[in-house]
Structures are given as C-alpha cells and as structure tokens.
Motif scaffolding. Structure first.
Motif, mmCIF file in Angstrom:
data_model
loop_
_atom_site.group_PDB
_atom_site.id
_atom_site.type_symbol
_atom_site.label_atom_id
_atom_site.label_comp_id
_atom_site.label_asym_id
_atom_site.label_seq_id
_atom_site.Cartn_x
_atom_site.Cartn_y
_atom_site.Cartn_z
ATOM 1 N N GLN A 20 0.842 -1.190 0.000
ATOM 2 C CA GLN A 20 0.000 0.000 0.000
ATOM 3 C C GLN A 20 0.876 1.239 0.000
ATOM 4 O OE1 GLN A 20 -3.405 -0.106 0.062
ATOM 5 N NE2 GLN A 20 -3.976 2.005 0.502
ATOM 6 N N ASN A 67 0.417 5.236 0.454
ATOM 7 C CA ASN A 67 -0.515 6.282 0.871
ATOM 8 C C ASN A 67 0.153 7.650 0.734
ATOM 9 O OD1 ASN A 67 -2.459 4.338 1.687
ATOM 10 N ND2 ASN A 67 -1.409 4.104 3.661
ATOM 11 N N ARG A 100 -0.421 11.987 0.774
ATOM 12 C CA ARG A 100 -1.292 13.050 1.263
ATOM 13 C C ARG A 100 -0.787 14.381 0.737
ATOM 14 N NH1 ARG A 100 -5.155 14.029 5.238
ATOM 15 N NH2 ARG A 100 -5.129 11.806 5.736
ATOM 16 N N TYR A 107 -5.969 12.892 -0.596
ATOM 17 C CA TYR A 107 -5.030 11.866 -0.126
ATOM 18 C C TYR A 107 -5.238 10.566 -0.924
ATOM 19 C CZ TYR A 107 -9.108 11.567 3.039
ATOM 20 O OH TYR A 107 -10.382 11.546 3.580
ATOM 21 N N ALA A 152 -4.290 6.913 -2.674
ATOM 22 C CA ALA A 152 -3.613 5.701 -2.211
ATOM 23 C C ALA A 152 -3.583 4.689 -3.347
ATOM 24 C CB ALA A 152 -4.318 5.111 -0.992
ATOM 25 N N SER A 162 -2.982 0.458 -4.019
ATOM 26 C CA SER A 162 -2.910 -0.879 -3.435
ATOM 27 C C SER A 162 -2.424 -1.855 -4.500
ATOM 28 C CB SER A 162 -4.287 -1.332 -2.927
ATOM 29 O OG SER A 162 -4.797 -0.419 -1.985
#
Length: 309
Positions: free
Chosen positions: A185, A187, A189, A195, A197, A199
């Motif tokens: 993952q 992530n 921001r 934000y 992300a 996967s």
C-alpha cells in the motif's frame, strides 16, 4: 519436393512506445504526445479517458485540491476531459514531452508562460476550431471536453516525444522488481482534502487507485490502475500567492514502485526542457516496468508519504 512459391506477408513493423516502454505497431509510436490539464474536483469525476493516458502527474493547486497533467501518445482517445486551466508548474512538467498541450485557459501570466515553450498550445478560451465543447451531462466549469484524436490528427507532422524514463523488458526485470522491498500500500497526502492511495493487486499485476478513502473509478466503473507508481517529494513556491507552484527544476526524494515492490530514489530535473531523472541509492538509473505510470508530486512540509509492507 518443389519449393513453395506462395507469397509470405512481412510482419507488421513494431516500435517501442516512448512513454510506456511497451511494444506497439510502429504507427502508434510516430504521433506527437498530447498533454491535457484534467480536473480532479469531485464534480469532474469520473474523468473521461484518463485511464488511457501513458503518464499522469498529480499536482497541488489552490485550496488543497489537486489537478492532473495527463499525457497521451500510444493511445489517443476521441475525447478527453474535463479540461481545466493551466498552472505555473505546468510548463516545466510538459515541455520535455514536446508535442501539444490542451487546457481551458488560466491567469494570463500562466498562459503566457505555457505559450513561451516550444509546445503547441490549444486553449479553449481562444479556440475557434470546434475542438472543445461543453457537454450537457456535467455542470460547468467541470464539463469542457476535448476532441483529442482530431487535435492530434491536425498536428500529425509534429515529432513524437523522446523517451522520458528508462524501461526494463518486464515487471520482474524493473529496478523495483529486482531490488525493491515488498510494499502492498502506498498512501500519499497532498492536504486534508486530497489523499490518494495505491494498493498492489497480485491478480491484475497492477496498482489500484483510491482517492480520499474510496475507489477511484473510470467512466466504465472500473478502478483506475497503474503499472508504475512514482512518488516524488517536491517543494512549493509561494511566488503566486494562493496559487502554489510545484518546484520541478531541482531534486528531491522519491520512490519507484512496480510489481508490488518499491525502491527508494532520488529524482532530479536539470532544466525546463529536461526529463525527470531517477536514480537509486547506488546512483544507478532506475528502470521502470513496461506500462503506464502515475506520478504523485507530494509537497514537502504539508504532505506525507506512507509505505505499508
């Protein structure tokens, strides 16, 4: 036995797509690139044909929101949108690709900056060719759509882009595939309002995208994906007041991900016309996997990056 005299068709000529590193019919590698400023307001989603871009940059704009610079070359859609206005970092992002840039307009100082580059400018606010239109199923200002294939066709003699990144022959042979650490993952921001992300999805061998905790979907309802995800930490120049300028000429920390693995990187860009260079911690050029690439330009200070094993 008599030798055969049957005609044998020559195989179709192939080439390497300069912005994907994939093998394509030679004609697909001959056209110019098209960079388009794409809206990322909630009212602009799902964006039209963003899933078909070779490279996408996400950049911080006013109010903590983000917009995209999508670059299409190997696959030019009929329509792209919603198209929005130019920002002060866009000339530095777009110039290395050459080709064409399309946007809706912008503050005159930023329009002048973009027009000062060698890139062909196509601007909705000044368009008299019918290449742009407002569609009825979206609300203004999130409804400007570009006739992308027609625009590229009118500029077919313009040179294709030079290759921006180094590519390996497969995901496994990429720098991340060989030397990276397993990361499931990613992530990022930009602000409290944005934000994204990513996967890793083993089944599709792709990174799947979310925004603000929800799947990022295209117009078919499929989740957006990427073969390569680049996260670059960037400074923000406050020269233009409430309009932040991502600083692209310089260097900084980054991460390159492919195949479910991530390698630490240093990015650098020597000048406006120079492509982004990526090196690993040994000073060796990073090779991406063949496929599309998303680049998250995460601001230093207010932004953050989290890599989850």
């Amino acid at each position: 036995m008599e030798p055969s005299t049957a005609a044998v068709d020559a195989p179709a000529p192939l080439a390497i797509a300069p912005l994907r590193g994939t093998i394509v019919p030679a004609g697909k590698a001959a056209n110019p690139s098209l960079a388009v400023k794409i809206d990322n307001h909630e009212a602009a989603r799902p964006q039209i044909s963003l899933d078909r871009a070779d490279i996408v940059f996400e950049e911080l704009v006013e109010g903590g929101l983000t917009r995209y610079v999508g670059v299409w070359q190997s696959d030019i859609p009929d329509a792209i949108g919603p198209v929005r206005s130019i920002r002060p970092m866009d000339p530095d992002i777009i110039t290395p690709f050459g080709g064409i840039v399309a946007y809706s307009g912008g503050q005159q100082i930023f329009v002048d900056m973009m027009k000062a580059t060698p890139v062909i400018n196509s601007v909705f606010d000044y368009d008299t060719t019918g290449l742009f239109s407002r569609v009825a199923d979206r609300e203004a200002p999130h409804n400007v759509v570009l006739k992308a294939a027609e625009l590229v066709g009118r500029n077919a003699s313009v040179a294709p882009p030079v290759q921006q990144f180094a590519y390996a022959g497969s995901i496994a042979a990429s720098t991340a595939g060989i030397d990276g650490k397993p990361i499931t993952q990613i992530n990022g921001r930009f602000s409290a309002a944005r934000y994204p992300a990513w996967s890793w999805d083993t089944a599709s061998q792709n990174y799947l995208r979310s925004q603000e905790g929800a799947p990022d979907l295209d117009t078919t309802g499929a989740r957006r994906g990427a073969t390569n995800v680049l996260v670059l930490r960037v400074d923000i120049d406050g020269t233009y007041g409430e309009v932040p300028k991502t600083v692209m000429i310089g260097s900084g920390e980054g991460w390159a991900s492919a195949g479910g693995k991530t390698v630490h990187a240093t990015w650098s860009k020597a000048g406006q016309a120079d492509p982004i260079r990526l090196i690993d911690d040994n000073g060796v050029t990073i090779r991406l996997a063949p496929g599309n690439t998303w680049i998250e330009l995460i601001p230093n200070g207010t932004g953050s990056v989290e890599l989850v094993p």
